[in-house]
Structure formats: structure tokens, C-alpha cells
Design an enzyme around this catalytic site. Structure first.
Site, PDB file in Angstrom:
ATOM      1  N   ASP A  49      29.253  19.300  69.449  1.00  0.00           N
ATOM      2  CA  ASP A  49      29.851  20.565  69.012  1.00  0.00           C
ATOM      3  C   ASP A  49      31.314  20.587  69.440  1.00  0.00           C
ATOM      4  O   ASP A  49      31.708  19.919  70.391  1.00  0.00           O
ATOM      5  CB  ASP A  49      29.107  21.748  69.648  1.00  0.00           C
ATOM      6  CG  ASP A  49      29.276  23.053  68.863  1.00  0.00           C
ATOM      7  OD1 ASP A  49      28.286  23.502  68.233  1.00  0.00           O
ATOM      8  OD2 ASP A  49      30.394  23.623  68.880  1.00  0.00           O
ATOM      9  N   ASP A  75      34.640  17.354  66.956  1.00  0.00           N
ATOM     10  CA  ASP A  75      35.093  18.128  65.805  1.00  0.00           C
ATOM     11  C   ASP A  75      34.661  17.356  64.560  1.00  0.00           C
ATOM     12  O   ASP A  75      35.146  16.240  64.322  1.00  0.00           O
ATOM     13  CB  ASP A  75      36.626  18.281  65.853  1.00  0.00           C
ATOM     14  CG  ASP A  75      37.167  19.080  64.667  1.00  0.00           C
ATOM     15  OD1 ASP A  75      36.439  19.264  63.678  1.00  0.00           O
ATOM     16  OD2 ASP A  75      38.342  19.506  64.750  1.00  0.00           O
ATOM     17  N   TYR A 167      33.456  28.846  50.953  1.00  0.00           N
ATOM     18  CA  TYR A 167      32.139  28.751  51.607  1.00  0.00           C
ATOM     19  C   TYR A 167      31.062  28.437  50.561  1.00  0.00           C
ATOM     20  O   TYR A 167      30.255  27.513  50.744  1.00  0.00           O
ATOM     21  CB  TYR A 167      31.824  30.059  52.334  1.00  0.00           C
ATOM     22  CG  TYR A 167      30.545  29.992  53.143  1.00  0.00           C
ATOM     23  CD1 TYR A 167      30.489  29.272  54.329  1.00  0.00           C
ATOM     24  CD2 TYR A 167      29.391  30.651  52.714  1.00  0.00           C
ATOM     25  CE1 TYR A 167      29.310  29.213  55.076  1.00  0.00           C
ATOM     26  CE2 TYR A 167      28.213  30.588  53.461  1.00  0.00           C
ATOM     27  CZ  TYR A 167      28.184  29.878  54.634  1.00  0.00           C
ATOM     28  OH  TYR A 167      27.015  29.803  55.368  1.00  0.00           O
ATOM     29  N   LYS A 171      28.864  24.964  50.495  1.00  0.00           N
ATOM     30  CA  LYS A 171      27.412  24.939  50.696  1.00  0.00           C
ATOM     31  C   LYS A 171      26.684  24.382  49.469  1.00  0.00           C
ATOM     32  O   LYS A 171      25.644  23.755  49.599  1.00  0.00           O
ATOM     33  CB  LYS A 171      26.908  26.336  51.064  1.00  0.00           C
ATOM     34  CG  LYS A 171      27.379  26.786  52.452  1.00  0.00           C
ATOM     35  CD  LYS A 171      26.924  25.827  53.551  1.00  0.00           C
ATOM     36  CE  LYS A 171      27.320  26.276  54.942  1.00  0.00           C
ATOM     37  NZ  LYS A 171      26.863  25.358  56.000  1.00  0.00           N
TER      38      LYS A 171
END
Ligand SMILES: NC(=O)c1ccc[n+]([C@@H]2O[C@H](COP(=O)([O-])OP(=O)(O)OC[C@H]3O[C@@H](n4cnc5c(N)ncnc54)[C@H](O)[C@@H]3O)[C@@H](O)[C@H]2O)c1
Length: 261
Positions: A49, A75, A167, A171
Site C-alpha cells: 500500500d 505506489d 472513475y 473500473k
């Protein structure tokens, strides 16, 4: 009824004993809940993370509960960092049985206010990150002739919401990436599937509750009559990673309380 990890512990099986699971984006939110569940089911966990502080805290909680866990700051937008995370996992454990690629970001912005930097931030984190992680993990899974990859898509992979253009696109791309990998790598015994949560209460989604358009929409949208909690995603996520899903490949499993019904 609201499900919590407390109620789940009563019937948690032990499906991942001695398996190595890499949870990318496991420091908090849905990724944390999945990491906790995998550890409870016996997995040797590596969390990657970008948020060192939250990741250390989460790993501490899992270890205090008897789980096996190591961490790597990573990252997912940076190929060198992704490769290092995967190399370390292999150095520590020799294999990767389960990849949970959960890391992601979202911020609403009207389409005409989106600039190149904002677009790249979302797409690079959510979509390029999934590509880079899959690219680094797959050679090891091919060598093993097995592996379960679970990618984090969304109801937004299907249902375009206003003010979320990058977004939505990221996705949809993650789902198509998961399907493409299912096609290309199924013959190596590698499974690639995606999760499609609806509204899950986390740091990432809390802005929705105060955003007039979203808050009003979500009030009446979910047939089960409640918002989701991170623990609601852990059963579907671990199902896709388990042997119970040995003939499930290339699907998007919605976890949305019926929002898309
Ligand atoms: N919360 C929801 O309603 C919802 C719904 C559908 C899908 N999702 C997806 O689920 C995933 C997890 O979301 P969440 O709600 O738990 O959010 P969260 O913000 O609580 O967790 C996201 C995690 O990803 C990590 N992360 C962000 N950028 C990163 C980067 N560049 N490199 C590595 N790690 C990075 C964060 O540090 C954090 O630990 C995301 O991909 C999100 O798009 C969430």
C-alpha cells in the site's frame, strides 16, 4: 442486519492455510477487511500500500490476532515499486497463490472541470496500477501453474454515474482487464475475476453521504435497504480466491445489495 467481522468469525472456514496472498491496497477500507479475513483463514499475507502509517497499523492488528503478515510500501502507479513488492513477496514466501488487487481512488468532478492531471491520477491508480501488478505477478503464477487473481472493479464498471468519468472508465477497464487475463492465462490454471461493490462505507466513499445528489440517490437505491460495510465484500472476495471458485473465471461479481437489480 449489519454484518461485522465479529458475527463472521463464528463460521469462518480455513481455506487459505499455507497459501500466500498478496493484498494490494490492504491498509484500510475494503482491502483491510479482505486482508483480515484471509489471515483468519490461514493465509500468509503480504500487504502492499502507498499509506505506510495505516498499513503498519493494520499489519499490527492482524499480527496481534495471530496472523502471518508482512508489508511493503508501494505506489501502484510506479512500475519499479510494483516489481519490488512482488519480488519481496517471492523472496519471503517463494510463491503467490492469491492476488487481491484492491487499491483505488475516486473523487467526483464535473466533466468540464476535469484536467489532464486529475484524469491521469485516477486512471493511473485504478487501471494502470492493475495492469502493472498483474504484469509483475503473472510470471510467478505461470511458473506455479496456478493462481487466483481478484481485481477491484465496481458497480461503476457497468453503471456510469455523473461526475465520475475517469472513475467509471477506469473500473470498466479493470473489468475488461480481468476478463482479458482470464482468456489469456486460463490454460495455466490461473483464474482472473473481478468484484463489483456498490456503495461500501469507507474513507473513499464518505464524501457521497454529504454530496446532495449522491446521498439522495443512494437512500432509495438499494433493495436490501442499507449501505454496505467492508466486511460485506470479504465473503465474495475470498470465494473468488478459493477452490470453491475453481470453475469461475472472467466474471464480475456484483456486491451491491441489489443496486443493479
Ligand atoms: N467504497 C466503495 O463504495 C467502493 C465501491 C466500489 C468499488 N470500490 C473500490 O474498492 C477499492 C477500495 O476502496 P475503499 O473504499 O476500501 O477505499 P480506501 O480509501 O479505504 O482504501 C483504498 C486503499 O488503496 C490505497 N491506495 C490508494 N492509492 C494507492 C496507490 N497509488 N498505490 C497503492 N495503494 C494505493 C489506499 O492507501 C487505501 O489503503 C477501490 O479500488 C475502490 O475503487 C469501493
Amino acid at each position: 442486519m449489519r454484518r461485522t467481522s465479529e458475527t463472521l468469525t463464528d463460521f469462518i472456514p480455513n481455506r487459505f492455510r499455507d497459501q500466500v496472498a498478496l493484498v494490494v491496497g490492504g491498509a484500510q477500507g475494503i482491502g483491510k477487511a479482505i486482508a483480515v479475513r484471509l489471515a483468519k483463514e490461514g493465509a500468509r499475507l503480504v500487504i502492499g500500500d502507498i499509506d505506510r502509517k495505516m498499513m503498519t497499523q493494520t499489519a499490527g492488528e492482524i499480527a496481534a490476532d495471530g496472523g502471518s503478515v508482512r508489508t511493503v510500501v508501494c505506489d501502484v502507479r510506479q512500475q519499479r515499486q510494483v516489481n519490488r513488492m512482488v519480488e519481496r513477496t517471492i523472496r519471503w514466501h517463494g510463491r503467490i497463490d492469491v492476488l487481491m488487487h484492491i487499491a483505488g481512488v475516486v473523487k467526483p468532478r464535473p466533466f468540464l472541470k476535469i484536467d489532464e492531471k486529475f484524469w491521469d491520477w485516477t486512471i493511473d491508480t485504478n487501471l494502470k496500477g492493475a495492469f502493472l501488478v498483474a504484469h509483475a505477478v503473472l510470471p510467478h503464477m505461470i511458473k506455479q501453474r496456478r493462481g487466483k487473481m481478484v481485481f477491484m472493479a465496481s458497480t461503476n464498471s457497468w453503471d456510469a454515474e455523473a461526475e465520475l468519468a475517469p472513475y467509471n472508465v477506469s473500473k470498466a477497464g479493470v473489468f475488461l482487464l480481468a476478463k482479458t487475463l482470464a482468456r489469456e492465462f486460463g490454460r495455466y490454471g490461473i483464474h482472473s475475476n473481478a468484484l463489483g461493490p456498490g456503495f461500501i462505507r469507507t474513507r473513499l466513499s464518505e464524501w457521497c453521504l454529504t454530496h446532495p445528489a449522491f446521498a439522495e440517490k443512494y437512500k432509495n437505491l438499494i433493495p436490501l435497504g442499507r449501505l454496505g460495510e467492508p466486511e460485506d465484500v470479504t465473503g465474495p472476495a475470498t470465494f473468488l480466491a478459493s477452490r470453491d471458485a475453481d470453475y469461475v473465471n472472467g466474471v464480475l461479481l456484483f456486491v451491491d445489495g441489489g443496486q443493479l437489480a
